[in-house]
Design a protein around this motif. Structure first.
Motif, PDB file in Angstrom:
ATOM      1  N   GLY A   1       0.802  -1.212   0.000  1.00 51.51           N
ATOM      2  CA  GLY A   1       0.000   0.000   0.000  1.00 51.51           C
ATOM      3  C   GLY A   1       0.838   1.265   0.000  1.00 51.51           C
ATOM      4  O   GLY A   1       0.588   2.186  -0.791  1.00 51.51           O
ATOM      5  N   VAL A   2       1.850   1.339   0.873  1.00 53.40           N
ATOM      6  CA  VAL A   2       2.648   2.567   0.946  1.00 53.40           C
ATOM      7  C   VAL A   2       3.589   2.693  -0.254  1.00 53.40           C
ATOM      8  O   VAL A   2       3.841   3.808  -0.730  1.00 53.40           O
TER       9      VAL A   2
ATOM     10  N   TYR B   1       5.079  10.187  -0.338  1.00 52.78           N
ATOM     11  CA  TYR B   1       4.331  10.974   0.640  1.00 52.78           C
ATOM     12  C   TYR B   1       3.075  10.223   1.070  1.00 52.78           C
ATOM     13  O   TYR B   1       1.948  10.673   0.875  1.00 52.78           O
ATOM     14  N   SER B   2       3.297   9.061   1.659  1.00 50.02           N
ATOM     15  CA  SER B   2       2.193   8.232   2.154  1.00 50.02           C
ATOM     16  C   SER B   2       2.652   7.514   3.405  1.00 50.02           C
ATOM     17  O   SER B   2       3.846   7.408   3.675  1.00 50.02           O
ATOM     18  N   ALA B   3       1.693   7.014   4.184  1.00 48.00           N
ATOM     19  CA  ALA B   3       2.015   6.292   5.416  1.00 48.00           C
ATOM     20  C   ALA B   3       0.775   5.543   5.874  1.00 48.00           C
ATOM     21  O   ALA B   3      -0.362   5.896   5.515  1.00 48.00           O
ATOM     22  N   LEU B   4       0.980   4.508   6.669  1.00 43.51           N
ATOM     23  CA  LEU B   4      -0.141   3.831   7.295  1.00 43.51           C
ATOM     24  C   LEU B   4      -0.842   4.791   8.236  1.00 43.51           C
ATOM     25  O   LEU B   4      -0.200   5.571   8.945  1.00 43.51           O
ATOM     26  N   GLY B   5      -2.157   4.743   8.266  1.00 46.37           N
ATOM     27  CA  GLY B   5      -2.923   5.612   9.142  1.00 46.37           C
ATOM     28  C   GLY B   5      -4.059   4.857   9.791  1.00 46.37           C
ATOM     29  O   GLY B   5      -4.208   3.648   9.610  1.00 46.37           O
TER      30      GLY B   5
ATOM     31  N   GLU C   1      -9.750  -5.539   9.384  1.00 42.27           N
ATOM     32  CA  GLU C   1      -9.078  -6.285   8.322  1.00 42.27           C
ATOM     33  C   GLU C   1      -8.567  -5.356   7.225  1.00 42.27           C
ATOM     34  O   GLU C   1      -7.466  -5.539   6.696  1.00 42.27           O
ATOM     35  N   GLU C   2      -9.349  -4.351   6.864  1.00 44.01           N
ATOM     36  CA  GLU C   2      -8.944  -3.430   5.808  1.00 44.01           C
ATOM     37  C   GLU C   2      -7.769  -2.563   6.267  1.00 44.01           C
ATOM     38  O   GLU C   2      -7.746  -2.063   7.399  1.00 44.01           O
ATOM     39  N   ILE C   3      -6.793  -2.400   5.392  1.00 39.46           N
ATOM     40  CA  ILE C   3      -5.595  -1.607   5.691  1.00 39.46           C
ATOM     41  C   ILE C   3      -5.806  -0.178   5.210  1.00 39.46           C
ATOM     42  O   ILE C   3      -6.269   0.047   4.089  1.00 39.46           O
ATOM     43  N   THR C   4      -5.462   0.788   6.079  1.00 38.72           N
ATOM     44  CA  THR C   4      -5.625   2.204   5.743  1.00 38.72           C
ATOM     45  C   THR C   4      -4.271   2.816   5.413  1.00 38.72           C
ATOM     46  O   THR C   4      -3.323   2.709   6.197  1.00 38.72           O
ATOM     47  N   VAL C   5      -4.194   3.464   4.258  1.00 40.72           N
ATOM     48  CA  VAL C   5      -2.987   4.173   3.839  1.00 40.72           C
ATOM     49  C   VAL C   5      -3.368   5.625   3.565  1.00 40.72           C
ATOM     50  O   VAL C   5      -4.281   5.901   2.778  1.00 40.72           O
ATOM     51  N   LEU C   6      -2.683   6.557   4.229  1.00 42.68           N
ATOM     52  CA  LEU C   6      -2.923   7.985   4.029  1.00 42.68           C
ATOM     53  C   LEU C   6      -2.122   8.475   2.830  1.00 42.68           C
ATOM     54  O   LEU C   6      -0.936   8.139   2.679  1.00 42.68           O
TER      55      LEU C   6
ATOM     56  N   ILE D   1      -6.214  -1.228  -4.828  1.00 39.26           N
ATOM     57  CA  ILE D   1      -5.649  -2.538  -4.488  1.00 39.26           C
ATOM     58  C   ILE D   1      -6.600  -3.183  -3.500  1.00 39.26           C
ATOM     59  O   ILE D   1      -6.974  -2.570  -2.496  1.00 39.26           O
ATOM     60  N   SER D   2      -6.974  -4.406  -3.749  1.00 36.09           N
ATOM     61  CA  SER D   2      -7.915  -5.107  -2.881  1.00 36.09           C
ATOM     62  C   SER D   2      -7.373  -5.214  -1.456  1.00 36.09           C
ATOM     63  O   SER D   2      -6.213  -5.582  -1.247  1.00 36.09           O
ATOM     64  N   GLY D   3      -8.211  -4.854  -0.480  1.00 31.74           N
ATOM     65  CA  GLY D   3      -7.825  -4.948   0.918  1.00 31.74           C
ATOM     66  C   GLY D   3      -7.194  -3.689   1.476  1.00 31.74           C
ATOM     67  O   GLY D   3      -6.890  -3.632   2.669  1.00 31.74           O
ATOM     68  N   ILE D   4      -6.992  -2.671   0.621  1.00 35.78           N
ATOM     69  CA  ILE D   4      -6.368  -1.428   1.059  1.00 35.78           C
ATOM     70  C   ILE D   4      -7.301  -0.259   0.772  1.00 35.78           C
ATOM     71  O   ILE D   4      -7.852  -0.145  -0.324  1.00 35.78           O
TER      72      ILE D   4
END
Length: 307
Positions: free
Chosen positions: A68-69, A75-79, A95-100, A110-113
């Motif tokens: 994801g990142v 200029y992105s990060a897990l959030g 379960e879903e991953i968060t990317v700022l 992308i599936s799951g993000i």
């Protein structure tokens, strides 16, 4: 191609849980022909148009975070709760991953993000973790500020404090830095209550130590003028028969920040300059090893009637 080139991407892939960006490979001198050969041989897999996995089979959760990142760019990060999961938060798993990502950042899915746009300065709020991840305080406050369920918002802030990820004092300081922040005023009141609860717990631990090891109960939150004339309130103090005063200062987690630590040193020095003996401990030591503190208090002359 140099014989050392593969080892260079291997080191990079190891650092990123087996995930690589095409641009990273290009900078290492590995173009599309090399990548296509790995994909054709089924040694690698294509996660997105720009992200490659150097392993086969389903991605692990951490690999998906890296994907994801890397996919979102520099200029992105897990959030959100994903970032707090990386910092150690328990029982708030999603379960879903968060990317700022930066505002107006157009990305293929992308599936799951879930890619979340923000105008906040992502690099400035990123922690020191190897996998780009937002710091605890801005993450928790932003999630709590805009989550539709108020009860969950307060519950998350309380969980971050109770699980030792942060303190009410740190969160309160970040409210100012996060302006504008929805629910800022009620959050400050709530954090004040949390801080008071933490202080109460520390006071209970002091009394428990005294009762368990035959130490007389101290005077608490006693007003005292320091050498600069300022009024201080001591956590716990004992006045000995000979007139000496012994003070126990209990440091919570917020004392570990540099600015608080520096202020505490000054506070201790100015109290000592008035003739007071000051010893310090952490709240954790008080809870886990109270016998050590009781031993040192006895050595300074703080004795119970049965000692």
């Amino acid at each position: 191609m140099s014989g050392t080139t593969p080892s260079r991407w291997l080191r990079l892939a190891e650092a990123q849980d087996g995930m690589l960006h095409r641009l990273q490979l290009s900078r290492l001198g590995l173009g599309n022909h090399y990548v296509d050969a790995q994909l054709s041989a089924r040694r690698w897999q294509e996660v997105s148009s720009v992200v490659l996995g150097t392993t086969t089979g389903p991605l692990t959760r951490r690999q998906l975070m890296w994907a994801g990142v890397l996919h979102a760019g520099a200029y992105s990060a897990l959030g959100g709760l994903t970032a707090l999961e990386q910092h150690g938060l328990e029982r708030w798993h999603r379960e879903e991953i968060t990317v700022l990502v930066q505002k107006s950042h157009n990305l293929e899915p992308i599936s799951g993000i879930r890619f979340v746009e923000t105008r906040r300065p992502i690099p400035l709020l990123t922690s020191s973790l190897q996998l780009p991840t937002w710091r605890v305080e801005p993450t928790a406050l932003l999630w709590a500020g805009y989550h539709p369920v108020t009860r969950s918002a307060y519950g998350l802030l309380a969980a971050c404090v109770q699980q030792g990820l942060t303190t009410p004092y740190r969160l309160d300081g970040w409210i100012t830095r996060m302006r504008p922040l929805r629910r800022a005023k009620p959050f400050r009141r709530f954090l004040g209550d949390l801080a008071a609860g933490t202080q109460s717990a520390t006071e209970r631990d002091v009394l428990t130590m005294c009762d368990s090891f035959a130490i007389p109960r101290p005077l608490r939150q006693t007003p005292r003028r320091d050498s600069a004339g300022r009024l201080r309130f001591t956590d716990a103090e004992w006045r000995l028969p000979g007139g000496q005063v012994v003070v126990l200062e209990v440091d919570g987690g917020f004392h570990m920040r540099v600015e608080h630590w520096s202020a505490d040193i000054e506070r201790e020095r100015q109290l000592v300059a008035t003739g007071v003996t000051v010893i310090r401990c952490t709240a954790l030591e008080l809870r886990e090893h109270p016998e050590r503190i009781a031993r040192d208090l006895r050595a300074l002359g703080v004795l119970g009637s049965s000692a």
